[in-house]
Design a protein around this motif. Structure first.
Motif, mmCIF file in Angstrom:
data_model
loop_
_atom_site.group_PDB
_atom_site.id
_atom_site.type_symbol
_atom_site.label_atom_id
_atom_site.label_comp_id
_atom_site.label_asym_id
_atom_site.label_seq_id
_atom_site.Cartn_x
_atom_site.Cartn_y
_atom_site.Cartn_z
ATOM 1 N N THR A 1 0.831 -1.203 0.000
ATOM 2 C CA THR A 1 0.000 0.000 0.000
ATOM 3 C C THR A 1 0.867 1.256 0.000
ATOM 4 N N ILE A 2 1.897 1.270 0.800
ATOM 5 C CA ILE A 2 2.812 2.420 0.848
ATOM 6 C C ILE A 2 3.548 2.567 -0.479
ATOM 7 N N LYS A 3 4.042 1.463 -1.006
ATOM 8 C CA LYS A 3 4.750 1.486 -2.289
ATOM 9 C C LYS A 3 3.817 1.948 -3.408
ATOM 10 N N THR A 4 2.575 1.513 -3.362
ATOM 11 C CA THR A 4 1.599 1.900 -4.379
ATOM 12 C C THR A 4 1.324 3.394 -4.324
ATOM 13 N N ALA A 5 1.203 3.947 -3.124
ATOM 14 C CA ALA A 5 0.974 5.397 -2.994
ATOM 15 C C ALA A 5 2.102 6.174 -3.661
ATOM 16 N N ARG A 6 3.342 5.750 -3.447
ATOM 17 C CA ARG A 6 4.485 6.444 -4.071
ATOM 18 C C ARG A 6 4.446 6.273 -5.584
ATOM 19 N N ALA A 7 4.074 5.094 -6.065
ATOM 20 C CA ALA A 7 3.998 4.858 -7.515
ATOM 21 C C ALA A 7 2.880 5.687 -8.144
ATOM 22 N N LEU A 8 1.773 5.836 -7.435
ATOM 23 C CA LEU A 8 0.666 6.645 -7.951
ATOM 24 C C LEU A 8 1.068 8.113 -8.077
ATOM 25 N N GLU A 9 1.997 8.543 -7.258
ATOM 26 C CA GLU A 9 2.460 9.934 -7.292
ATOM 27 C C GLU A 9 3.392 10.207 -8.467
ATOM 28 N N THR A 10 4.046 9.179 -8.957
ATOM 29 C CA THR A 10 5.053 9.394 -9.997
ATOM 30 C C THR A 10 4.689 8.800 -11.358
ATOM 31 N N SER A 11 4.061 7.637 -11.343
ATOM 32 C CA SER A 11 3.731 6.974 -12.620
ATOM 33 C C SER A 11 2.397 6.234 -12.502
ATOM 34 N N PRO A 12 1.317 6.981 -12.334
ATOM 35 C CA PRO A 12 0.016 6.358 -12.089
ATOM 36 C C PRO A 12 -0.538 5.533 -13.248
ATOM 37 N N LEU A 13 -0.073 5.791 -14.453
ATOM 38 C CA LEU A 13 -0.598 5.074 -15.613
ATOM 39 C C LEU A 13 0.248 3.868 -16.013
ATOM 40 N N ALA A 14 1.382 3.680 -15.355
ATOM 41 C CA ALA A 14 2.249 2.543 -15.673
ATOM 42 C C ALA A 14 1.525 1.233 -15.366
ATOM 43 N N GLN A 15 1.756 0.254 -16.191
ATOM 44 C CA GLN A 15 1.071 -1.032 -16.053
ATOM 45 C C GLN A 15 1.318 -1.651 -14.671
ATOM 46 N N ASP A 16 2.544 -1.587 -14.188
ATOM 47 C CA ASP A 16 2.848 -2.141 -12.862
ATOM 48 C C ASP A 16 2.077 -1.408 -11.770
ATOM 49 N N THR A 17 1.979 -0.088 -11.899
ATOM 50 C CA THR A 17 1.251 0.704 -10.910
ATOM 51 C C THR A 17 -0.224 0.341 -10.916
ATOM 52 N N VAL A 18 -0.791 0.164 -12.087
ATOM 53 C CA VAL A 18 -2.205 -0.197 -12.195
ATOM 54 C C VAL A 18 -2.464 -1.529 -11.496
ATOM 55 N N LYS A 19 -1.577 -2.493 -11.688
ATOM 56 C CA LYS A 19 -1.723 -3.796 -11.026
ATOM 57 C C LYS A 19 -1.598 -3.651 -9.510
ATOM 58 N N MET A 20 -0.614 -2.870 -9.081
ATOM 59 C CA MET A 20 -0.411 -2.668 -7.644
ATOM 60 C C MET A 20 -1.600 -1.962 -7.020
#
Length: 161
Positions: free
Chosen positions: A29-48
């Motif tokens: 959840t913490i890692k996902t929040a950081r990913a949403l801040e930087t690359s929200p449309l990336a495929q890995d972020t969407v899965k996370m």
């Protein structure tokens, strides 16, 4: 004897490696929040984000409040990034509570963290898709740049019971 030692060593290495790479739902959840801040449309972020959001909704380890006044800032149907911002807001609040358990009861701080995650997500999306810019969110970003975001959240009084 040598074969047994190799098998035991290999089992230890595999168990240790699995421990390093395994993530708890809290860490995800913490890692996902950081990913949403930087690359929200990336495929890995969407899965996370799918897994993290499901966990936040279903767990009893963390709970978040969608504050109407804050949520309404980006839930407008004309905002093409509304759903992404809603997810970022929700996961951002949960991540803040998990990262800073001593501040988890400060609802204004939690709301601010969620809003900031949503705004960062919006900015990252607009960089990739400039046509999705939304004036209402741009006005909130202006408040953020002017240092007025915390006061805006406090005025919403989301922690009031």
């Amino acid at each position: 004897m040598k074969k047994t030692r190799i098998v035991i060593t290999l089992a230890f290495v595999l168990a240790f490696t699995a421990g390093i790479y395994a993530q708890t739902d809290k860490e995800l959840t913490i890692k996902t929040a950081r990913a949403l801040e930087t690359s929200p449309l990336a495929q890995d972020t969407v899965k996370m984000r799918e897994k993290a959001l499901k966990w936040v909704i279903e767990t009893d380890q963390v709970s978040v409040i969608a504050c109407g006044e804050i949520f309404s800032l980006f839930s407008d149907k004309k905002n093409k990034n509304s759903s992404e911002m809603t997810v970022a807001y929700t996961i951002g609040m949960a991540a803040f509570k998990l990262e800073f358990p001593e501040k988890a009861s400060d609802e204004n701080a939690v709301q601010l963290a969620g809003l900031e995650t949503a705004l960062k997500s919006y900015e990252a999306i607009v960089k990739e898709k400039p046509k999705t810019k939304f004036e209402k969110i741009e006005a909130v970003l202006e408040k953020q740049r002017a240092g007025q975001l915390a006061a805006m959240v406090t005025a919403a009084d989301c922690g009031k019971k």
